[in-house]
Structure formats: C-alpha cells, structure tokens
Design a protein around this motif. Structure first.
Motif, PDB file in Angstrom:
ATOM      1  N   ASN A  73      30.307  -4.815  16.204  1.00 57.96           N
ATOM      2  CA  ASN A  73      30.495  -5.770  15.114  1.00 57.96           C
ATOM      3  C   ASN A  73      29.122  -6.358  14.813  1.00 57.96           C
ATOM      4  OD1 ASN A  73      30.626  -8.723  14.288  1.00 57.96           O
ATOM      5  ND2 ASN A  73      32.718  -8.093  13.863  1.00 57.96           N
ATOM      6  N   PHE A 107      35.081  -9.088   6.157  1.00 61.96           N
ATOM      7  CA  PHE A 107      34.855  -7.933   7.005  1.00 61.96           C
ATOM      8  C   PHE A 107      34.882  -6.635   6.211  1.00 61.96           C
ATOM      9  CE2 PHE A 107      36.699 -11.230   9.586  1.00 61.96           C
ATOM     10  CZ  PHE A 107      36.019 -11.150  10.788  1.00 61.96           C
ATOM     11  N   TRP A 121      30.484  -8.082   9.493  1.00 61.62           N
ATOM     12  CA  TRP A 121      31.116  -9.389   9.419  1.00 61.62           C
ATOM     13  C   TRP A 121      30.190 -10.396   8.756  1.00 61.62           C
ATOM     14  CZ3 TRP A 121      30.411 -13.200  13.838  1.00 61.62           C
ATOM     15  CH2 TRP A 121      31.093 -14.409  13.579  1.00 61.62           C
TER      16      TRP A 121
END
Length: 126
Positions: A73, A107, A121
């Motif tokens: 992420n 996202f 993100w």
C-alpha cells in the motif's frame, strides 16, 4: 526505545532489476528516489513522513488476491494525477466507489509486472 518505522520492504522477484526499474519509472519509488526532494543514495528511497498501516489479514481475506501473501500500500498525495500517468503508460487500474470514504480517503489498485498487488492510497485531507 522501540521501532520507529519500516526500514525496508524486501520481496522475491523473477527479474529484480526489471521490476525495480518499473517501480522507479511508474511510481517514483526505489533506489535513488526521493519523495522529499532530499538527496538519496543508490540503495534507498527517501520517503515523506506520515501514517503507515501494519495489518495482518485473515488467511481467507478477499481484500487482495488469494495467491499473494502480501499487498503493498503506497501513500500518495495526488491520486488523480498518478492514475492518469499510469493509465497513459498502459497500467491497468481498478477503482471502486465503495473503497473511498471521507474517513479513510481514496484508493486504487494496480499490479506490478510480476502480478504483485499495489494499493494506492490518498489519505483524507487534514
């Protein structure tokens, strides 16, 4: 005295040099890159400070592909501009309105050339 942050992310790749070059070219991360404008050495990526989530998921989670043990992420500051750049480079992008909330931010998902999931993100504005 304890842990102060993530010092690195290490993972196996079929072609480490090509995969590293892909991350540098498309996401600006990897050896020699800097998100802060500060000089970086040839082994490091200088990151900007901010939130890092560390969260093991249940083995049967469908949050990312079942054949992958991890998902990277990446915190970004302008998701729309990055998605436009990735799209222009032919990178497939997945977005879903239900992923985005005022509390958590926005996202998008992509996969690197070796099929590893990468979540992008954009945290909510302060």
């Amino acid at each position: 005295m304890g842990v102060t942050g993530i010092g690195g992310l290490f993972f196996r790749a079929r072609d480490p040099q090509a995969l590293s070059a892909w991350y540098v070219a498309h996401l600006g991360i990897g050896p020699g890159c800097s998100a802060t404008g500060a000089a970086s050495d040839p082994w490091s990526w200088q990151t900007a400070g901010g939130t890092t989530v560390f969260a093991p998921f249940p083995q049967d989670s469908d949050y990312f592909p079942a054949d992958r043990q991890w998902m990277l992420n990446l915190r970004v500051d302008d998701l729309d501009t990055l998605l436009a750049k990735l799209s222009a480079a032919g990178v497939a992008i997945v977005t879903k309105p239900e992923w985005d909330t005022p509390e958590t931010g926005r996202f998008a998902r992509i996969h690197d050339p070796e099929g590893n999931p990468v979540e992008l993100w954009e945290p909510p504005a302060d």
